[in-house]
Structures are given as structure tokens and as C-alpha cells.
Design a protein around this motif. Structure first.
Motif, PDB file in Angstrom:
ATOM      1  N   VAL A 107      99.743  61.928  73.444  1.00 19.77           N
ATOM      2  CA  VAL A 107      99.441  63.212  74.093  1.00 19.77           C
ATOM      3  C   VAL A 107     100.017  63.148  75.508  1.00 19.77           C
ATOM      4  CG1 VAL A 107      97.624  64.755  74.879  1.00 19.77           C
ATOM      5  CG2 VAL A 107      97.346  63.480  72.750  1.00 19.77           C
ATOM      6  N   VAL A 108     100.943  64.052  75.845  1.00 19.38           N
ATOM      7  CA  VAL A 108     101.563  64.016  77.173  1.00 19.38           C
ATOM      8  C   VAL A 108     100.923  65.008  78.138  1.00 19.38           C
ATOM      9  CG1 VAL A 108     103.788  63.142  76.366  1.00 19.38           C
ATOM     10  CG2 VAL A 108     103.365  65.617  76.401  1.00 19.38           C
ATOM     11  N   ALA A 109     100.182  65.983  77.616  1.00 19.95           N
ATOM     12  CA  ALA A 109      99.541  66.957  78.499  1.00 19.95           C
ATOM     13  C   ALA A 109      98.302  67.524  77.810  1.00 19.95           C
ATOM     14  CB  ALA A 109     100.495  68.095  78.863  1.00 19.95           C
ATOM     15  N   ILE A 110      97.299  67.839  78.642  1.00 21.69           N
ATOM     16  CA  ILE A 110      96.032  68.389  78.141  1.00 21.69           C
ATOM     17  C   ILE A 110      95.680  69.617  78.968  1.00 21.69           C
ATOM     18  CG2 ILE A 110      93.571  67.918  77.758  1.00 21.69           C
ATOM     19  CD1 ILE A 110      94.292  64.919  77.775  1.00 21.69           C
ATOM     20  N   ALA A 111      95.215  70.663  78.319  1.00 20.58           N
ATOM     21  CA  ALA A 111      94.748  71.861  79.024  1.00 20.58           C
ATOM     22  C   ALA A 111      93.329  72.171  78.569  1.00 20.58           C
ATOM     23  CB  ALA A 111      95.663  73.050  78.747  1.00 20.58           C
ATOM     24  N   GLU A 120      85.990  84.780  67.717  1.00 20.82           N
ATOM     25  CA  GLU A 120      84.556  84.919  67.502  1.00 20.82           C
ATOM     26  C   GLU A 120      83.924  83.678  66.889  1.00 20.82           C
ATOM     27  OE1 GLU A 120      83.968  88.420  65.259  1.00 20.82           O
ATOM     28  OE2 GLU A 120      84.688  89.766  66.828  1.00 20.82           O
ATOM     29  N   GLU A 121      84.664  82.998  66.027  1.00 22.10           N
ATOM     30  CA  GLU A 121      84.079  81.828  65.377  1.00 22.10           C
ATOM     31  C   GLU A 121      83.887  80.673  66.344  1.00 22.10           C
ATOM     32  OE1 GLU A 121      88.534  81.618  64.589  1.00 22.10           O
ATOM     33  OE2 GLU A 121      86.973  83.082  64.961  1.00 22.10           O
ATOM     34  N   HIS A 122      84.607  80.751  67.523  1.00 19.32           N
ATOM     35  CA  HIS A 122      84.478  79.678  68.498  1.00 19.32           C
ATOM     36  C   HIS A 122      83.794  80.168  69.773  1.00 19.32           C
ATOM     37  CE1 HIS A 122      86.997  77.453  65.855  1.00 19.32           C
ATOM     38  NE2 HIS A 122      88.052  78.212  66.062  1.00 19.32           N
ATOM     39  N   ALA A 123      83.263  81.382  69.764  1.00 16.93           N
ATOM     40  CA  ALA A 123      82.751  81.968  70.998  1.00 16.93           C
ATOM     41  C   ALA A 123      81.593  81.174  71.588  1.00 16.93           C
ATOM     42  CB  ALA A 123      82.316  83.398  70.739  1.00 16.93           C
ATOM     43  N   ASN A 124      80.830  80.476  70.727  1.00 13.65           N
ATOM     44  CA  ASN A 124      79.693  79.725  71.243  1.00 13.65           C
ATOM     45  C   ASN A 124      80.066  78.321  71.677  1.00 13.65           C
ATOM     46  OD1 ASN A 124      80.272  78.825  68.687  1.00 13.65           O
ATOM     47  ND2 ASN A 124      78.136  78.464  68.135  1.00 13.65           N
ATOM     48  N   GLN A 125      81.331  77.953  71.527  1.00 14.83           N
ATOM     49  CA  GLN A 125      81.772  76.624  71.940  1.00 14.83           C
ATOM     50  C   GLN A 125      81.990  76.600  73.457  1.00 14.83           C
ATOM     51  OE1 GLN A 125      82.586  73.963  69.363  1.00 14.83           O
ATOM     52  NE2 GLN A 125      81.117  75.382  68.471  1.00 14.83           N
ATOM     53  N   GLU A 126      81.861  75.430  74.050  1.00 13.87           N
ATOM     54  CA  GLU A 126      81.906  75.320  75.503  1.00 13.87           C
ATOM     55  C   GLU A 126      83.346  75.267  76.030  1.00 13.87           C
ATOM     56  OE1 GLU A 126      79.865  75.369  79.024  1.00 13.87           O
ATOM     57  OE2 GLU A 126      79.043  75.447  77.011  1.00 13.87           O
ATOM     58  N   TYR A 127      84.200  74.479  75.364  1.00 11.76           N
ATOM     59  CA  TYR A 127      85.559  74.274  75.877  1.00 11.76           C
ATOM     60  C   TYR A 127      86.600  74.455  74.773  1.00 11.76           C
ATOM     61  CZ  TYR A 127      82.987  72.114  79.677  1.00 11.76           C
ATOM     62  OH  TYR A 127      82.107  71.880  80.701  1.00 11.76           O
ATOM     63  N   LYS A 128      87.774  74.932  75.186  1.00 18.04           N
ATOM     64  CA  LYS A 128      88.926  74.971  74.294  1.00 18.04           C
ATOM     65  C   LYS A 128      89.954  74.002  74.873  1.00 18.04           C
ATOM     66  CE  LYS A 128      92.545  77.987  72.469  1.00 18.04           C
ATOM     67  NZ  LYS A 128      93.133  79.348  72.519  1.00 18.04           N
ATOM     68  N   VAL A 129      90.277  72.964  74.125  1.00 18.36           N
ATOM     69  CA  VAL A 129      91.202  71.931  74.590  1.00 18.36           C
ATOM     70  C   VAL A 129      92.533  72.092  73.854  1.00 18.36           C
ATOM     71  CG1 VAL A 129      91.662  69.459  74.727  1.00 18.36           C
ATOM     72  CG2 VAL A 129      89.359  70.328  75.170  1.00 18.36           C
ATOM     73  N   THR A 130      93.611  72.132  74.628  1.00 16.62           N
ATOM     74  CA  THR A 130      94.961  72.243  74.066  1.00 16.62           C
ATOM     75  C   THR A 130      95.756  71.012  74.469  1.00 16.62           C
ATOM     76  OG1 THR A 130      94.861  74.649  74.320  1.00 16.62           O
ATOM     77  CG2 THR A 130      97.034  73.687  73.983  1.00 16.62           C
ATOM     78  N   ILE A 131      96.481  70.456  73.532  1.00 17.00           N
ATOM     79  CA  ILE A 131      97.283  69.261  73.835  1.00 17.00           C
ATOM     80  C   ILE A 131      98.740  69.513  73.479  1.00 17.00           C
ATOM     81  CG2 ILE A 131      95.366  67.652  73.526  1.00 17.00           C
ATOM     82  CD1 ILE A 131      96.439  67.024  70.746  1.00 17.00           C
ATOM     83  N   VAL A 136     108.183  69.746  70.790  1.00 19.39           N
ATOM     84  CA  VAL A 136     106.769  69.378  70.924  1.00 19.39           C
ATOM     85  C   VAL A 136     105.919  70.186  69.961  1.00 19.39           C
ATOM     86  CG1 VAL A 136     106.968  68.720  73.353  1.00 19.39           C
ATOM     87  CG2 VAL A 136     106.408  71.091  72.758  1.00 19.39           C
ATOM     88  N   ASN A 137     104.725  69.660  69.758  1.00 21.90           N
ATOM     89  CA  ASN A 137     103.722  70.376  68.974  1.00 21.90           C
ATOM     90  C   ASN A 137     102.542  70.665  69.899  1.00 21.90           C
ATOM     91  OD1 ASN A 137     102.207  71.482  66.974  1.00 21.90           O
ATOM     92  ND2 ASN A 137     101.774  69.547  65.916  1.00 21.90           N
ATOM     93  N   VAL A 138     102.185  71.928  70.055  1.00 26.36           N
ATOM     94  CA  VAL A 138     101.052  72.319  70.899  1.00 26.36           C
ATOM     95  C   VAL A 138      99.946  72.832  69.995  1.00 26.36           C
ATOM     96  CG1 VAL A 138     100.248  73.843  72.750  1.00 26.36           C
ATOM     97  CG2 VAL A 138     102.561  72.895  72.830  1.00 26.36           C
ATOM     98  N   MET A 139      98.771  72.218  70.090  1.00 25.47           N
ATOM     99  CA  MET A 139      97.676  72.606  69.216  1.00 25.47           C
ATOM    100  C   MET A 139      96.354  72.605  69.991  1.00 25.47           C
ATOM    101  SD  MET A 139      97.794  69.143  66.902  1.00 25.47           S
ATOM    102  CE  MET A 139      96.454  69.641  65.839  1.00 25.47           C
ATOM    103  N   SER A 140      95.418  73.402  69.521  1.00 25.57           N
ATOM    104  CA  SER A 140      94.155  73.595  70.243  1.00 25.57           C
ATOM    105  C   SER A 140      92.975  73.397  69.307  1.00 25.57           C
ATOM    106  CB  SER A 140      94.090  75.006  70.849  1.00 25.57           C
ATOM    107  OG  SER A 140      95.165  75.250  71.710  1.00 25.57           O
ATOM    108  N   SER A 141      91.832  73.056  69.921  1.00 23.96           N
ATOM    109  CA  SER A 141      90.575  72.995  69.189  1.00 23.96           C
ATOM    110  C   SER A 141      89.443  73.212  70.203  1.00 23.96           C
ATOM    111  CB  SER A 141      90.415  71.648  68.491  1.00 23.96           C
ATOM    112  OG  SER A 141      89.249  71.673  67.689  1.00 23.96           O
ATOM    113  N   THR A 142      88.264  73.435  69.724  1.00 23.17           N
ATOM    114  CA  THR A 142      87.128  73.691  70.610  1.00 23.17           C
ATOM    115  C   THR A 142      86.016  72.681  70.365  1.00 23.17           C
ATOM    116  OG1 THR A 142      86.177  75.226  69.018  1.00 23.17           O
ATOM    117  CG2 THR A 142      87.593  76.159  70.722  1.00 23.17           C
ATOM    118  N   GLY A 143      85.093  72.616  71.323  1.00 23.68           N
ATOM    119  CA  GLY A 143      83.956  71.714  71.193  1.00 23.68           C
ATOM    120  C   GLY A 143      83.000  71.917  72.337  1.00 23.68           C
TER     121      GLY A 143
END
Length: 388
Positions: A35-39, A48-59, A83-90
Motif C-alpha cells: 500500500v503506497v497511499a491511504i486516504a 446508505e449501506e455504509h452510512a452508519n460506519q465511522e470511516y471510509k478508508v481508500t488505499i 495502480v488499483n484504488v479501492m475503498s472499504s468502511t469500518g
């Protein structure tokens, strides 16, 4: 076998046993993705399915085969293809990373991470959990760039241009070159940790904004603890660097006549030396900054002759007046608007007036301190041609 020899063999075996455990967590490169960069952002309401999550992390992950290119096509590509840029929440950084890892066939590796971007929205709410998540990760290096973005942080990771094969390298080099020239504060993740752990320092870090094809440096973001309180513009940050005595800052546009704004003289500061004196008489803190700057004339559009010493003296005097005015406005801003000791005055007070420091609540006293600034500008070079 003699007892002494047997004991020697036993000790040697123990030493060899422990020295052979250095690669206990060995893992082949093919089993990791770097992983060379994190946002870090707040999840959008539209998700809406992630609206209750605290953070969205993109790498951002480089794809080696696309960078190197195959044998048949004779070379690799760049930009979005590399590059491949992908996101997830948590609910935490670690949980979001775990969710990302579940979608990959390899383990995430952060030893090559060079940039972390936090959105202004997240920074203003507070970054305590974010910083803790990064701080406990042994793979995360402290020399990487920690940036705050105006707007979404993931937009910074999705900026592609043709200057570099791996997009984040373009941002990394932009920051490194600016720091080398003395125009951008050299603030790493480790520096941010140190400021958080020290009572005499208020944290700050660089502030950027993503455009369609590039990223612009916008100054610095100021913090009170882990919560962002405000920003300083580019020119205000240059003044701050000069007061801290760390770097000469950027160019100074000097108007010789208020009615001739279109024909200024552009000065490029090259060297800076700052002396700070602090008076603590009767508990009242009075500080005086004297900044000496050596500069060169980078551009002259005013109708003046630079081979005349009186003209050069006038340009220098105008620059001093302008810089002193900007410095006083900056001090008023950090004292009254933000209450953040971006000047690092508390650090000098503790170092040279420790008894007074012990008796003060610096967080409350800093906004009331009397701080004055004087500039001394010397023009060392006027260029190959003094007049056209």
C-alpha cells in the motif's frame, strides 16, 4: 565429554537457536500487496449501506505487471492503469483495513506507504482513533507525509497525470521538492506524533487540495490536540517558517507604489536567520522576533533602476514593512482566532525560562502574550541585468 565442554556446547546451541529465529515471520513478496497511499474520509450519505460506519478508508496499490509491462508490449503504463484504488468502511481504521484485505488474495503491507491523507471533515471532528490505529502498526513508517485535504481525501488518491508512473509518487515528490526549497514545511507523521506528545507544541501538518489532474499545496492545518482548528494560507505559512527560523519561505511581491500594483518587484528569499527574545517581567510574557532575510531580485516590472543603491534600499524597506504587517496579522490569527501556539514560543519559554514556565498555564497565557516582529531584508543579487 567433559562437563565444561558439554556446558559450552549447550550455550552455543542456545545462541544458535535464538539467532536462527530472525525470519520467523518471513513472507514472500508475491504473498503481499504494498500500500503506497491511504486516504480516510467519512462515508458519504449516498452510500446508505455504509452510512452508519465511522470511516471510509481508500488505499492505492501499485500493480507491478502494469508498471513493468509485458515482454510483448515492450513497456509499462502509467496513471490509472498502473495502480488499483479501492475503498472499504469500518468503525475503526483497523477494521476498515481488515475489510479491504478480505477482498484481496494477498496480505496488505504498509512498509512502503509514503502518504496518508485525512479529509478536513474527519480532522475537524478529531483524529484520536485514526492516529492510534496508525501508531500501533509496526509496519507504518514515521517519515511518511501526513496530509489534510480540503474536500474528500480519496480524491487525492484518484488524481492521475503523466508525470509519474505511480500517481502517489507525483504528490510525494511535490512535497519533498517544496520542503527542500524551503517553501513547504517538512512535517512527517513522526513529527505529528512528537507534537501530540509534547505539552509545549501544538500539532500542525500540510494542507492540500485535489484538482482534476493535479494536487495543490494550500498551506498548513493547525490542531488543538488531535482536533483541527483552522488553516494558514501559503503566504501565512511562509511567514510562519521565517518566524520559526526553519526555512526562507516563498516569494515576496513588493509593491513600491500603492497605485502601481501591476509593476512590482518580486523577491526570492534565500537565507533566513531568526532571533527570539522573551521577557517574563511580572508574569507578563513579551516576545520579540527579529528576522533577517537575504533575498535576490527574481523579477522587476517597476520602472526603477536597480543599480541605484537608494532604489535597492527602498525596495528592501518596502519588503520589511510588508512582511512585518503580514507577520503581525498571522500572530493575531493564531492567538485570537485559533489559540494555537504555531510559533512554538512555548518551547522556547520552557527552554530558557523554565521557572516561569512551571508557573504558567501556557494554553491560557499564549493568547494574551505580547508578540512583536521586526524584519531586516538584505538584497544580495539583482540578476545579470539591472535594467532593460
Amino acid at each position: 565429554m567433559r562437563p565444561l565442554k558439554r556446558l559450552f556446547c549447550l550455550i552455543l546451541s542456545v545462541i544458535l537457536l535464538f539467532s536462527a529465529t530472525g525470519c520467523w515471520d518471513r513472507r514472500d513478496l508475491e504473498e503481499r500487496v504494498s500500500v503506497v497511499a491511504i486516504a480516510v474520509d467519512k462515508p458519504s450519505n449516498r452510500e446508505e449501506e455504509h452510512a452508519n460506519q465511522e470511516y471510509k478508508v481508500t488505499i492505492q496499490i501499485p500493480v507491478p505487471i502494469r508498471i513493468a509491462g509485458g515482454v510483448s508490449d515492450g513497456g509499462g503504463g502509467g496513471g490509472a492503469e498502473s495502480v488499483n484504488v479501492m475503498s472499504s468502511t469500518g468503525f475503526s481504521i483497523g477494521q476498515a483495513m481488515d475489510n479491504l484485505e478480505k477482498r484481496l488474495n494477498q496480505q496488505l503491507f504498509f512498509g512502503h506507504t509514503r502518504v496518508i491523507v485525512i479529509s478536513e471533515e474527519v480532522a475537524r471532528e478529531g483524529m484520536k482513533e485514526i492516529i492510534d490505529g496508525f501508531r500501533r502498526n509496526p509496519q507504518m513508517r514515521r517519515i511518511l507525509w501526513l496530509l489534510i485535504s480540503e474536500g474528500k481525501a480519496e480524491d487525492v488518491l484518484r488524481v492521475y497525470n503523466d508525470l509519474e508512473q505511480v500517481p502517489i509518487v507525483y504528490i510525494m515528490l511535490m512535497m519533498e521538492n517544496g520542503a527542500r526549497m524551503g517553501e513547504i514545511p517538512d512535517i512527517s507523521l513522526g513529527d505529528f506524533y512528537i507534537s501530540l506528545s509534547t505539552r509545549t507544541l501544538d500539532p500542525m501538518t500540510n494542507y492540500v487540495m485535489a484538482h482534476k489532474n493535479d494536487v495543490a499545496w494550500k498551506g498548513v492545518a493547525l490542531f488543538k490536540g488531535t482536533k483541527m482548528t483552522g488553516t494558514l494560507t501559503e503566504s501565512e505559512t511562509w511567514i510562519l517558517l521565517q518566524l520559526q527560523g526553519e526555512a526562507p519561505g516563498g516569494e515576496v511581491l513588493v509593491s513600491l507604489d500603492e497605485n502601481e500594483l501591476r509593476s512590482p518587484v518580486l523577491l526570492n528569499p534565500e537565507n533566513v536567520r531568526t532571533r527570539t527574545t522573551i521577557n517574563t517581567n511580572k508574569g507578563q510574557i513579551r516576545a520579540h522576533y527579529h528576522v533577517e532575510i537575504e533575498a535576490e531580485v527574481k523579477e522587476k516590472n517597476a520602472d526603477v533602476k536597480l543599480d541605484d543603491p537608494a532604489v535597492l534600499e527602498n525596495v528592501a524597506q518596502k519588503a520589511e514593512e510588508q512582511l512585518e504587517k503580514q507577520a503581525q496579522e498571522l500572530i493575531r490569527k493564531v492567538q485570537k482566532n485559533y489559540g494555537v501556539d504555531a510559533l512554538r514560543l512555548g518551547l522556547k519559554l520552557k527552554a530558557f525560562h523554565y521557572k516561569t514556565w512551571q508557573q504558567l498555564d501556557w494554553e491560557k497565557e499564549f493568547p494574551n502574550a505580547t508578540i512583536n516582529v521586526t524584519y531586516d531584508v538584505k538584497i544580495r543579487r539583482t540578476g545579470m541585468q539591472t535594467d532593460l
